[in-house]
Design a protein around this motif. Sequence first.
Motif, PDB file in Angstrom:
ATOM      1  N   LEU A 192      43.437  35.187  38.496  1.00  0.00           N
ATOM      2  CA  LEU A 192      42.825  34.947  37.426  1.00  0.00           C
ATOM      3  C   LEU A 192      43.850  35.108  36.041  1.00  0.00           C
ATOM      4  O   LEU A 192      44.462  35.632  35.839  1.00  0.00           O
ATOM      5  CB  LEU A 192      41.282  34.992  37.178  1.00  0.00           C
ATOM      6  N   GLY A 193      42.856  34.189  34.914  1.00  0.00           N
ATOM      7  CA  GLY A 193      43.189  34.077  33.373  1.00  0.00           C
ATOM      8  C   GLY A 193      42.986  35.616  32.447  1.00  0.00           C
ATOM      9  O   GLY A 193      42.516  35.180  31.765  1.00  0.00           O
ATOM     10  N   TRP A 194      43.202  36.873  32.758  1.00  0.00           N
ATOM     11  CA  TRP A 194      42.821  38.796  33.023  1.00  0.00           C
ATOM     12  C   TRP A 194      42.647  38.260  31.297  1.00  0.00           C
ATOM     13  O   TRP A 194      42.067  38.953  30.774  1.00  0.00           O
ATOM     14  CB  TRP A 194      43.102  39.213  33.594  1.00  0.00           C
ATOM     15  N   LEU A 195      44.619  37.265  30.427  1.00  0.00           N
ATOM     16  CA  LEU A 195      45.024  38.022  29.983  1.00  0.00           C
ATOM     17  C   LEU A 195      43.972  37.933  28.100  1.00  0.00           C
ATOM     18  O   LEU A 195      43.392  37.894  27.283  1.00  0.00           O
ATOM     19  CB  LEU A 195      46.254  38.456  29.128  1.00  0.00           C
ATOM     20  N   ALA A 196      44.022  35.904  29.122  1.00  0.00           N
ATOM     21  CA  ALA A 196      42.725  35.104  28.145  1.00  0.00           C
ATOM     22  C   ALA A 196      41.479  35.574  27.984  1.00  0.00           C
ATOM     23  O   ALA A 196      40.437  35.506  26.937  1.00  0.00           O
ATOM     24  CB  ALA A 196      43.681  33.823  28.794  1.00  0.00           C
ATOM     25  N   GLY A 197      41.175  36.162  29.145  1.00  0.00           N
ATOM     26  CA  GLY A 197      39.806  35.999  29.626  1.00  0.00           C
ATOM     27  C   GLY A 197      39.595  37.793  28.364  1.00  0.00           C
ATOM     28  O   GLY A 197      38.116  36.855  27.613  1.00  0.00           O
TER      29      GLY A 197
END
Length: 211
Positions: free
Chosen positions: A76-81
Amino acid sequence: MGSSRRAWFPLAALGFALIVMVTVELVPDDIEASRGYQLTQGLHGLGTGGVGGTGLASEQRAVTAVAVDVVPPATLGWLAGLVSVVLAVAAWYWWQLRPPRPGRFLFGTLGALAAVPLLDLIGFLQLRLDGDVRGALLATFGLLLLAGYERSWFLAAVAGVFALVTTVFPTPVAAALVAAGVLFAAAFAVLLHPRPDGPAAAWPAPWTMDR
């Protein structure tokens, strides 16, 4: 120090970010699969035509061998989220608090934004943690900071449940969906709690740290 009732927004924002992350991960699967099939067919045609097919295969095996020793990236795109959540929460608290010292508030927001990729990098280089584990730990740390600021045992318990859910479930997508449900339920519980200036204000709520 805090008013835990307004903490519904950070909880809901993180839950919504998880839903978006899962959607982005699941929706493009068919498109990427078709593109991958077309690319495979093209490479197969090159190989049968004698234009370096063996070289491509050996290069692919070399890349696969190197990838075995690499820490798995985040599904999942944790950093962007998480960066999006930090910005949304900062805007929410700016509107709620109207900080008398905006410079200090902006400095703290920039520090939080810089801490997200920095802590993720430390988790990667020093602890060799999986990308999704790093993201879940960063989100848990943020929930604990929120609980400390709002002086709420309830938010601390939510952070504990969030950490447990994101580590118990076998796949990151399933963990994110269940964690989002936990966060939305917690946000509704905070909203349904009586206002601190209401009739029940004379007795501290059992889920706050106030004495």
